[in-house]
Design a protein around this motif. Structure first.
Motif, short mmCIF file in Angstrom:
data_model
loop_
_atom_site.label_atom_id
_atom_site.label_comp_id
_atom_site.label_asym_id
_atom_site.label_seq_id
_atom_site.Cartn_x
_atom_site.Cartn_y
_atom_site.Cartn_z
N LEU A 80 6.77 0.03 4.56
CA LEU A 80 6.60 1.22 4.71
C LEU A 80 5.86 1.60 3.26
O LEU A 80 4.65 2.49 3.23
CB LEU A 80 7.50 2.56 4.84
CG LEU A 80 6.89 3.93 5.07
CD1 LEU A 80 6.05 4.11 6.03
CD2 LEU A 80 8.23 4.78 5.03
N GLU A 83 2.55 -0.61 2.82
CA GLU A 83 1.47 0.03 3.69
C GLU A 83 0.80 1.31 3.12
O GLU A 83 -0.33 1.51 3.24
CB GLU A 83 1.94 0.21 5.26
CG GLU A 83 2.23 -1.20 5.90
CD GLU A 83 2.88 -1.09 7.09
OE1 GLU A 83 3.01 0.14 7.65
OE2 GLU A 83 3.47 -1.92 7.80
N THR A 84 1.37 2.21 2.67
CA THR A 84 1.19 3.57 2.10
C THR A 84 0.34 3.33 0.98
O THR A 84 -0.59 3.87 0.74
CB THR A 84 2.38 4.34 1.99
OG1 THR A 84 3.24 4.50 3.08
CG2 THR A 84 2.02 5.59 1.41
N ARG A 85 0.68 2.51 0.34
CA ARG A 85 0.08 2.17 -1.24
C ARG A 85 -1.52 1.29 -0.91
O ARG A 85 -2.31 1.65 -1.56
CB ARG A 85 0.87 1.34 -2.05
CG ARG A 85 1.96 1.96 -2.67
CD ARG A 85 2.96 0.92 -3.59
NE ARG A 85 3.92 1.50 -4.39
CZ ARG A 85 4.81 0.87 -4.92
NH1 ARG A 85 5.16 -0.42 -4.66
NH2 ARG A 85 6.03 1.47 -5.71
N GLU A 87 -3.18 1.87 1.88
CA GLU A 87 -3.93 3.05 2.35
C GLU A 87 -4.37 3.83 1.20
O GLU A 87 -5.65 4.42 1.10
CB GLU A 87 -3.42 3.70 3.33
CG GLU A 87 -2.89 3.21 4.65
CD GLU A 87 -2.35 3.99 5.76
OE1 GLU A 87 -2.10 5.33 5.39
OE2 GLU A 87 -1.75 3.49 6.71
#
Length: 317
Positions: A80, A83-85, A87
């Motif tokens: 998680l 993936e956030t980083r 984006e």
């Protein structure tokens, strides 16, 4: 006390490394802080999760049960965050996070990366622990890591990483005082250093065990000192110690660099990343930078010309 993801990550790190010291380095915290955190976790559960001994930390049966449930949670949270980083990076502009153990090829590599990737923010983190860097690649904190693996002490590589070999066997030279009798020779025998204090940094993965293995095989048992190599250089220049060094090391007025006969000490140089990372161009730039560093180091250049095994990236050195 409620268990949080950071607590589970700490437990997994202790189990993976088998050592509170190594786990603390991997997590970027002090060993006393990690020891206190583990004690609080165990107190809150009312049982020991690890048995401590001279050989390190091993999970108890309860610890193994907890870890089997904790690992999927930690992996999910890591995915998680990664993936956030990713984006966020796409929104802010391209970035390349580079990790490395110490190497004189780094300045040339960064220069080439910035030329190849204009507009990309290329960051660098240097760490003595190859294992910590590899875990950061696996967790998405780094995009690529250039590390060395001490011969006879294989790294524990996280699942899912891909790699390229830069140098399959890089000889380690010896750094000694210019006035040392052995420095009068172009190549030094281990036996000529048997009475010297050898300096080694135990925080470098495999360094201590690799050196001890080679010295034992040579039938010598010199006194060993522990300390970082910045401290070592001052002791070496005064004739108080000798120490292994990278062949790309450039001699100074107060430090001599010589190859060891038979090249008993060696490391493997490796480039690691996650599968989606285009490794080939990064590897090509690193190979060119390494070749440049090797060419600048007169002892290494002489060793290669005298018949030392030349890797493809050293063909023009």
């Amino acid at each position: 006390m409620e268990l949080e993801v950071r607590h589970l990550r700490a437990l997994c790190a202790i189990a993976d490394t088998g050592s509170l010291h190594k786990a603390a380095r991997q997590l970027g915290m002090s060993q006393p802080s990690l020891t206190t955190q583990l004690r609080r976790i165990e107190n809150s559960l009312g049982a020991e999760l690890f048995s401590r001994g001279r050989t390190g930390c091993r999970p108890t049966p309860l610890g193994r049960s907890l870890l089997s449930r904790a690992r999927p949670l930690v992996a999910g949270m890591t995915a998680l965050i990664t993936e956030t980083r990713a984006e966020a990076a796409r929104a802010e502009g391209p970035e390349l996070h580079v990790g490395s153990t110490a190497s004189r090829a780094l300045p040339g590599w960064l220069r080439r990366l910035r030329a190849r990737l204009p507009g990309t923010d290329v960051g660098l983190r240097v760490d003595v622990s190859a294992r910590a860097l590899l875990h950061d690649v696996a967790d998405g904190r780094l995009d690529v890591a250039f590390v060395h693996e001490v011969e006879g002490c294989p790294l524990r590589v996280p699942d899912g990483l891909v790699h390229r070999v830069l140098v399959a066997r890089e000889p380690q030279f010896i750094s000694l005082a210019p006035a040392h009798p052995a420095a009068a020779h172009p190549v030094v025998d281990l036996a000529d250093l048997a009475a010297d204090h050898w300096m080694v940094d135990p925080s470098v993965d495999g360094e201590w065990d690799g050196l001890r293995r080679v010295l034992t095989a040579a039938g010598i048992d010199p006194p060993l000192l522990q300390g970082d190599y910045h401290t070592a250089s001052s002791l070496i220049s005064l004739g108080e110690a000798v120490a292994p060094c990278q062949p790309t090391s450039v001699p100074r007025e107060d430090l001599a660099v010589r190859p060891l006969r038979g090249d008993p000490l060696a490391v493997r140089l490796l480039l690691y990343a996650r599968p989606a990372t285009p490794l080939d161009p990064l590897h090509a730039d690193l190979a060119a930078a390494y070749r440049e560093a090797a060419h600048r180091a007169a002892p290494y250049r002489a060793w290669l010309r005298a018949g030392g095994t030349a890797e493809p990236c050293l063909a023009a050195a």
